[in-house]
Scaffold this motif. Structure first.
Motif, PDB file in Angstrom:
ATOM      1  N   LEU A 110       0.584  -1.347   0.007  1.00 37.31           N
ATOM      2  CA  LEU A 110       0.025   0.157  -0.045  1.00 37.31           C
ATOM      3  C   LEU A 110       1.081   1.302  -0.124  1.00 37.31           C
ATOM      4  O   LEU A 110       1.088   1.868  -1.149  1.00 37.31           O
ATOM      5  N   TRP A 111       2.096   1.221   0.903  1.00 39.13           N
ATOM      6  CA  TRP A 111       2.917   2.601   0.735  1.00 39.13           C
ATOM      7  C   TRP A 111       3.457   2.676  -0.324  1.00 39.13           C
ATOM      8  O   TRP A 111       3.480   3.713  -0.894  1.00 39.13           O
ATOM      9  N   SER A 112       3.824   1.085  -0.527  1.00 35.91           N
ATOM     10  CA  SER A 112       4.982   1.731  -1.961  1.00 35.91           C
ATOM     11  C   SER A 112       3.770   2.164  -3.157  1.00 35.91           C
ATOM     12  O   SER A 112       4.145   2.622  -3.858  1.00 35.91           O
ATOM     13  N   ALA A 113       2.549   1.692  -3.558  1.00 37.65           N
ATOM     14  CA  ALA A 113       1.262   1.877  -4.113  1.00 37.65           C
ATOM     15  C   ALA A 113       1.046   3.939  -3.919  1.00 37.65           C
ATOM     16  O   ALA A 113       1.230   3.616  -5.098  1.00 37.65           O
ATOM     17  N   LEU A 114       1.429   3.664  -3.097  1.00 36.80           N
ATOM     18  CA  LEU A 114       0.742   5.743  -3.175  1.00 36.80           C
ATOM     19  C   LEU A 114       2.021   6.207  -3.824  1.00 36.80           C
ATOM     20  O   LEU A 114       1.458   7.450  -3.668  1.00 36.80           O
ATOM     21  N   PHE A 115       3.058   6.121  -2.861  1.00 35.12           N
ATOM     22  CA  PHE A 115       4.765   6.063  -3.679  1.00 35.12           C
ATOM     23  C   PHE A 115       3.906   6.354  -4.982  1.00 35.12           C
ATOM     24  O   PHE A 115       5.262   7.329  -5.519  1.00 35.12           O
ATOM     25  N   TRP A 116       4.711   5.242  -5.030  1.00 34.01           N
ATOM     26  CA  TRP A 116       5.112   4.916  -6.975  1.00 34.01           C
ATOM     27  C   TRP A 116       3.885   5.934  -7.809  1.00 34.01           C
ATOM     28  O   TRP A 116       4.124   6.493  -9.175  1.00 34.01           O
ATOM     29  N   GLY A 117       2.973   5.507  -7.219  1.00 38.27           N
ATOM     30  CA  GLY A 117       1.470   5.922  -7.582  1.00 38.27           C
ATOM     31  C   GLY A 117       1.899   8.014  -7.999  1.00 38.27           C
ATOM     32  O   GLY A 117       1.544   8.360  -9.162  1.00 38.27           O
ATOM     33  N   SER A 118       2.315   8.125  -6.615  1.00 39.77           N
ATOM     34  CA  SER A 118       1.953  10.235  -6.887  1.00 39.77           C
ATOM     35  C   SER A 118       3.671  10.208  -7.850  1.00 39.77           C
ATOM     36  O   SER A 118       3.570  10.907  -8.749  1.00 39.77           O
ATOM     37  N   VAL A 119       4.199   9.674  -7.490  1.00 39.34           N
ATOM     38  CA  VAL A 119       5.723   9.841  -8.545  1.00 39.34           C
ATOM     39  C   VAL A 119       5.268  10.082 -10.118  1.00 39.34           C
ATOM     40  O   VAL A 119       5.662  11.005 -10.507  1.00 39.34           O
ATOM     41  N   MET A 120       4.709   8.262 -10.151  1.00 39.40           N
ATOM     42  CA  MET A 120       4.732   8.102 -11.329  1.00 39.40           C
ATOM     43  C   MET A 120       3.575   9.163 -12.750  1.00 39.40           C
ATOM     44  O   MET A 120       3.525   9.480 -13.686  1.00 39.40           O
ATOM     45  N   THR A 121       2.006   9.341 -11.110  1.00 36.46           N
ATOM     46  CA  THR A 121       1.104  10.636 -11.919  1.00 36.46           C
ATOM     47  C   THR A 121       2.218  11.584 -12.075  1.00 36.46           C
ATOM     48  O   THR A 121       1.562  12.375 -13.178  1.00 36.46           O
ATOM     49  N   LEU A 122       3.218  11.998 -11.426  1.00 37.64           N
ATOM     50  CA  LEU A 122       3.664  13.263 -11.602  1.00 37.64           C
ATOM     51  C   LEU A 122       4.094  14.016 -12.750  1.00 37.64           C
ATOM     52  O   LEU A 122       3.777  13.987 -13.416  1.00 37.64           O
ATOM     53  N   PHE A 123       4.742  12.352 -12.954  1.00 36.62           N
ATOM     54  CA  PHE A 123       5.693  12.593 -14.109  1.00 36.62           C
ATOM     55  C   PHE A 123       5.135  12.705 -15.096  1.00 36.62           C
ATOM     56  O   PHE A 123       5.381  13.358 -16.200  1.00 36.62           O
ATOM     57  N   VAL A 124       3.976  11.798 -15.390  1.00 33.52           N
ATOM     58  CA  VAL A 124       3.213  11.890 -16.729  1.00 33.52           C
ATOM     59  C   VAL A 124       2.285  13.043 -16.536  1.00 33.52           C
ATOM     60  O   VAL A 124       2.346  13.854 -18.078  1.00 33.52           O
ATOM     61  N   VAL A 125       1.506  13.220 -15.703  1.00 29.96           N
ATOM     62  CA  VAL A 125       1.038  15.007 -15.844  1.00 29.96           C
ATOM     63  C   VAL A 125       2.321  16.164 -16.436  1.00 29.96           C
ATOM     64  O   VAL A 125       2.145  16.462 -17.238  1.00 29.96           O
ATOM     65  N   LYS A 126       3.325  16.039 -15.840  1.00 33.54           N
ATOM     66  CA  LYS A 126       4.983  16.862 -15.707  1.00 33.54           C
ATOM     67  C   LYS A 126       4.718  17.158 -17.877  1.00 33.54           C
ATOM     68  O   LYS A 126       4.827  17.713 -18.439  1.00 33.54           O
ATOM     69  N   PHE A 127       4.841  15.240 -18.058  1.00 30.42           N
ATOM     70  CA  PHE A 127       5.153  15.660 -19.816  1.00 30.42           C
ATOM     71  C   PHE A 127       4.340  15.268 -20.958  1.00 30.42           C
ATOM     72  O   PHE A 127       4.121  14.888 -21.315  1.00 30.42           O
ATOM     73  N   SER A 128       2.691  15.363 -19.903  1.00 32.25           N
ATOM     74  CA  SER A 128       0.956  15.508 -21.003  1.00 32.25           C
ATOM     75  C   SER A 128       1.129  15.964 -21.887  1.00 32.25           C
ATOM     76  O   SER A 128       0.241  15.972 -23.010  1.00 32.25           O
ATOM     77  N   ASP A 129       2.412  17.130 -21.921  1.00 26.34           N
ATOM     78  CA  ASP A 129       2.333  17.799 -23.354  1.00 26.34           C
ATOM     79  C   ASP A 129       2.874  17.624 -25.214  1.00 26.34           C
ATOM     80  O   ASP A 129       2.313  17.909 -25.509  1.00 26.34           O
ATOM     81  N   LEU A 130       3.085  16.320 -24.742  1.00 26.88           N
ATOM     82  CA  LEU A 130       3.444  15.439 -25.552  1.00 26.88           C
ATOM     83  C   LEU A 130       2.987  15.176 -26.479  1.00 26.88           C
ATOM     84  O   LEU A 130       1.794  14.796 -25.818  1.00 26.88           O
TER      85      LEU A 130
END
Length: 135
Positions: A110-130
């Motif tokens: 659960l903590w791993s999913a929350l951590f990596w989900g946040s990191v990956m979602t932020l990463f994808v949002v940051k580069f979503s203009d591609l």
């Protein structure tokens, strides 16, 4: 539920808000963790028996590496690597085969999913203009 990185990619490409994307990504991983940890012990014993019946070695180079990670970092190490290296199914099977209690598996995943989900979602949002994210 199977490929963790698919949740953030799908959520952002469909225009789903950050927290909904995160919640769905975490829910997908945790559904997998709960289901696989429930039937994982029986499946692990079945797989072990199949390997023995075929005369294959019990430990492979990969399994030795995984046991080394577990010995050095414990369940937190397996949970941390699960979304990015093992996949939710793989990480849960590994923890189950290493006889980690189900509640510990669920809490660490659960903590791993929350951590990596946040990191990956932020990463994808940051580069979503591609162009990849636009239909």
């Amino acid at each position: 539920m199977v490929k963790f990185f698919g949740g953030p990619l799908a959520g952002v490409s469909l225009g789903i808000p950050f927290f909904q994307t995160l919640a769905l990504t975490v829910a997908g991983m945790m559904t997998t963790v709960i289901v696989v940890s429930g039937v994982g012990r029986m499946w692990a014993l079945h797989q072990r028996q199949r390997r023995e019946d075929k005369g294959k070695p019990l430990f492979t180079k990969r399994s030795r590496r995984i046991v080394g990670i577990f010995r050095r970092f414990g369940m937190p190490g397996i949970a941390f690597l699960t979304p990015v290296l093992f996949s939710p199914i793989g990480g849960t099977v590994i923890a189950t085969q290493l006889h980690v209690p189900r509640l510990r598996i669920v809490l660490h995943m659960l903590w791993s999913a929350l951590f990596w989900g946040s990191v990956m979602t932020l990463f994808v949002v940051k580069f979503s203009d591609l162009p990849f994210f636009h239909h």
